[in-house]
Write a protein that holds these residues in place. Structure first.
Motif, PDB file in Angstrom:
ATOM      1  N   PRO A  41      -2.293  -3.185  17.487  1.00 34.99           N
ATOM      2  CA  PRO A  41      -2.087  -4.139  15.963  1.00 34.99           C
ATOM      3  C   PRO A  41      -2.865  -3.290  14.958  1.00 34.99           C
ATOM      4  CG  PRO A  41      -2.852  -5.101  17.856  1.00 34.99           C
ATOM      5  CD  PRO A  41      -2.946  -4.010  18.385  1.00 34.99           C
ATOM      6  N   PHE A  42      -3.970  -2.723  15.293  1.00 40.74           N
ATOM      7  CA  PHE A  42      -4.477  -2.167  13.963  1.00 40.74           C
ATOM      8  C   PHE A  42      -3.878  -0.881  13.578  1.00 40.74           C
ATOM      9  CE2 PHE A  42      -7.885   1.175  12.409  1.00 40.74           C
ATOM     10  CZ  PHE A  42      -8.072   0.662  11.313  1.00 40.74           C
ATOM     11  N   ASP A  43      -3.328  -0.045  14.548  1.00 46.17           N
ATOM     12  CA  ASP A  43      -2.537   1.122  14.321  1.00 46.17           C
ATOM     13  C   ASP A  43      -1.282   0.895  13.583  1.00 46.17           C
ATOM     14  OD1 ASP A  43      -2.157   3.864  14.472  1.00 46.17           O
ATOM     15  OD2 ASP A  43      -0.509   3.405  15.932  1.00 46.17           O
ATOM     16  N   ALA A  44      -0.639  -0.035  14.126  1.00 44.39           N
ATOM     17  CA  ALA A  44       0.289  -0.726  13.154  1.00 44.39           C
ATOM     18  C   ALA A  44       0.034  -1.304  11.661  1.00 44.39           C
ATOM     19  CB  ALA A  44       1.133  -1.894  13.651  1.00 44.39           C
ATOM     20  N   MET A  45      -0.955  -1.816  11.352  1.00 45.67           N
ATOM     21  CA  MET A  45      -1.710  -2.046   9.972  1.00 45.67           C
ATOM     22  C   MET A  45      -1.701  -0.758   9.241  1.00 45.67           C
ATOM     23  SD  MET A  45      -4.824  -4.193   8.706  1.00 45.67           S
ATOM     24  CE  MET A  45      -5.946  -2.717   9.272  1.00 45.67           C
ATOM     25  N   LEU A  46      -2.466   0.044   9.902  1.00 49.38           N
ATOM     26  CA  LEU A  46      -2.695   1.556   9.252  1.00 49.38           C
ATOM     27  C   LEU A  46      -1.371   2.362   8.935  1.00 49.38           C
ATOM     28  CD1 LEU A  46      -5.330   3.059   8.556  1.00 49.38           C
ATOM     29  CD2 LEU A  46      -5.107   4.096  10.748  1.00 49.38           C
ATOM     30  N   ALA A  47      -0.666   2.000  10.028  1.00 51.83           N
ATOM     31  CA  ALA A  47       0.854   3.144   9.651  1.00 51.83           C
ATOM     32  C   ALA A  47       1.623   2.216   8.538  1.00 51.83           C
ATOM     33  CB  ALA A  47       1.441   2.790  10.979  1.00 51.83           C
ATOM     34  N   GLY A  48       1.227   0.999   8.450  1.00 55.19           N
ATOM     35  CA  GLY A  48       2.074   0.237   7.002  1.00 55.19           C
ATOM     36  C   GLY A  48       1.319   0.842   5.744  1.00 55.19           C
ATOM     37  N   SER A  49       0.032   0.876   5.759  1.00 56.65           N
ATOM     38  CA  SER A  49      -0.694   1.163   4.643  1.00 56.65           C
ATOM     39  C   SER A  49      -0.516   2.459   4.183  1.00 56.65           C
ATOM     40  CB  SER A  49      -2.177   0.832   4.652  1.00 56.65           C
ATOM     41  OG  SER A  49      -2.679   1.547   5.793  1.00 56.65           O
ATOM     42  N   VAL A  50      -0.318   3.408   5.191  1.00 57.34           N
ATOM     43  CA  VAL A  50      -0.383   4.898   4.925  1.00 57.34           C
ATOM     44  C   VAL A  50       1.152   4.840   4.347  1.00 57.34           C
ATOM     45  CG1 VAL A  50       0.354   7.160   5.940  1.00 57.34           C
ATOM     46  CG2 VAL A  50      -1.873   5.824   6.356  1.00 57.34           C
ATOM     47  N   ALA A  51       2.252   4.167   4.830  1.00 54.54           N
ATOM     48  CA  ALA A  51       3.775   4.357   4.592  1.00 54.54           C
ATOM     49  C   ALA A  51       3.501   3.848   2.835  1.00 54.54           C
ATOM     50  CB  ALA A  51       4.571   3.366   5.120  1.00 54.54           C
ATOM     51  N   TYR A  52       2.999   2.622   2.474  1.00 54.16           N
ATOM     52  CA  TYR A  52       2.992   2.412   1.298  1.00 54.16           C
ATOM     53  C   TYR A  52       1.952   3.270   0.131  1.00 54.16           C
ATOM     54  CZ  TYR A  52       5.517  -1.884   2.424  1.00 54.16           C
ATOM     55  OH  TYR A  52       6.272  -2.957   3.053  1.00 54.16           O
ATOM     56  N   GLY A  53       0.987   3.559   0.807  1.00 54.08           N
ATOM     57  CA  GLY A  53       0.345   4.715   0.322  1.00 54.08           C
ATOM     58  C   GLY A  53       1.135   5.932  -0.327  1.00 54.08           C
ATOM     59  N   LEU A  54       2.104   6.290   0.694  1.00 52.66           N
ATOM     60  CA  LEU A  54       2.909   7.675   0.275  1.00 52.66           C
ATOM     61  C   LEU A  54       3.784   7.080  -0.805  1.00 52.66           C
ATOM     62  CD1 LEU A  54       3.425   8.788   3.836  1.00 52.66           C
ATOM     63  CD2 LEU A  54       2.108   9.905   1.864  1.00 52.66           C
ATOM     64  N   TYR A  55       4.203   5.905  -0.648  1.00 49.18           N
ATOM     65  CA  TYR A  55       5.386   5.601  -1.816  1.00 49.18           C
ATOM     66  C   TYR A  55       4.509   5.500  -3.257  1.00 49.18           C
ATOM     67  CZ  TYR A  55       8.657   3.781   1.538  1.00 49.18           C
ATOM     68  OH  TYR A  55       9.549   3.804   2.717  1.00 49.18           O
ATOM     69  N   GLY A  56       3.383   4.815  -3.047  1.00 48.66           N
ATOM     70  CA  GLY A  56       2.399   5.013  -4.172  1.00 48.66           C
ATOM     71  C   GLY A  56       2.071   6.676  -4.854  1.00 48.66           C
ATOM     72  N   ARG A  57       2.059   7.424  -3.961  1.00 49.90           N
ATOM     73  CA  ARG A  57       1.712   8.853  -4.289  1.00 49.90           C
ATOM     74  C   ARG A  57       2.823   9.397  -5.028  1.00 49.90           C
ATOM     75  NH1 ARG A  57       0.674  14.128  -0.668  1.00 49.90           N
ATOM     76  NH2 ARG A  57       0.067  15.362  -2.396  1.00 49.90           N
ATOM     77  N   VAL A  58       4.217   9.167  -4.354  1.00 52.20           N
ATOM     78  CA  VAL A  58       5.447   9.590  -4.970  1.00 52.20           C
ATOM     79  C   VAL A  58       5.569   9.061  -6.468  1.00 52.20           C
ATOM     80  CG1 VAL A  58       7.904   9.528  -5.005  1.00 52.20           C
ATOM     81  CG2 VAL A  58       6.591   9.854  -2.876  1.00 52.20           C
ATOM     82  N   LEU A  59       5.267   7.953  -6.532  1.00 53.88           N
ATOM     83  CA  LEU A  59       5.448   7.149  -7.983  1.00 53.88           C
ATOM     84  C   LEU A  59       4.352   7.914  -8.852  1.00 53.88           C
ATOM     85  CD1 LEU A  59       5.713   3.450  -7.169  1.00 53.88           C
ATOM     86  CD2 LEU A  59       7.650   4.944  -8.137  1.00 53.88           C
ATOM     87  N   LEU A  60       3.147   7.957  -8.314  1.00 50.98           N
ATOM     88  CA  LEU A  60       2.065   8.723  -9.163  1.00 50.98           C
ATOM     89  C   LEU A  60       2.446  10.286  -9.238  1.00 50.98           C
ATOM     90  CD1 LEU A  60      -0.653   8.477 -10.417  1.00 50.98           C
ATOM     91  CD2 LEU A  60      -1.445   9.324  -7.951  1.00 50.98           C
ATOM     92  N   GLU A  61       3.008  10.928  -8.564  1.00 55.23           N
ATOM     93  CA  GLU A  61       3.582  12.329  -9.006  1.00 55.23           C
ATOM     94  C   GLU A  61       4.545  12.425  -9.978  1.00 55.23           C
ATOM     95  OE1 GLU A  61       2.691  15.249  -7.784  1.00 55.23           O
ATOM     96  OE2 GLU A  61       1.135  14.551  -6.153  1.00 55.23           O
ATOM     97  N   ILE A  62       5.466  11.241 -10.181  1.00 56.27           N
ATOM     98  CA  ILE A  62       6.454  11.074 -10.987  1.00 56.27           C
ATOM     99  C   ILE A  62       5.706  10.847 -12.501  1.00 56.27           C
ATOM    100  CG2 ILE A  62       8.379   9.749 -11.936  1.00 56.27           C
ATOM    101  CD1 ILE A  62       9.007   9.371  -9.025  1.00 56.27           C
ATOM    102  N   GLN A  63       4.816  10.209 -12.497  1.00 55.96           N
ATOM    103  CA  GLN A  63       4.184   9.656 -13.711  1.00 55.96           C
ATOM    104  C   GLN A  63       3.306  11.136 -14.194  1.00 55.96           C
ATOM    105  OE1 GLN A  63       1.872   6.120 -12.793  1.00 55.96           O
ATOM    106  NE2 GLN A  63       3.719   5.021 -12.821  1.00 55.96           N
ATOM    107  N   LEU A  64       2.621  11.611 -13.179  1.00 51.43           N
ATOM    108  CA  LEU A  64       1.652  12.824 -13.705  1.00 51.43           C
ATOM    109  C   LEU A  64       2.766  13.961 -14.220  1.00 51.43           C
ATOM    110  CD1 LEU A  64      -0.942  12.985 -10.733  1.00 51.43           C
ATOM    111  CD2 LEU A  64      -1.138  12.410 -13.168  1.00 51.43           C
TER     112      LEU A  64
END
Length: 61
Positions: free
Chosen positions: A29-52
């Protein structure tokens, strides 16, 4: 900030890989939560890269 984000991701990616290969199967369960947060973090990073990218382009003329 861009360099700092790259350094942080450079540390988190191998840690995540080691976690999945080792202890990750015990804490599913903790691993699934961590995987979800990493996935959303990657989406956020892509948005940040576009802005930068736009800021870099505008700042250098």
């Amino acid at each position: 900030m861009h360099l700092t984000a790259g350094i942080v991701w450079g540390v988190l990616f191998p840690a995540r890989l080691l976690w999945r290969l080792g202890w990750g199967s015990v804490f599913v369960p903790f691993d699934a939560m961590l995987a979800g947060s990493v996935a959303y973090g990657l989406y956020g990073r892509v948005l940040l890269e576009i802005q930068l990218g736009y800021l870099w382009r505008r700042g250098n003329g």
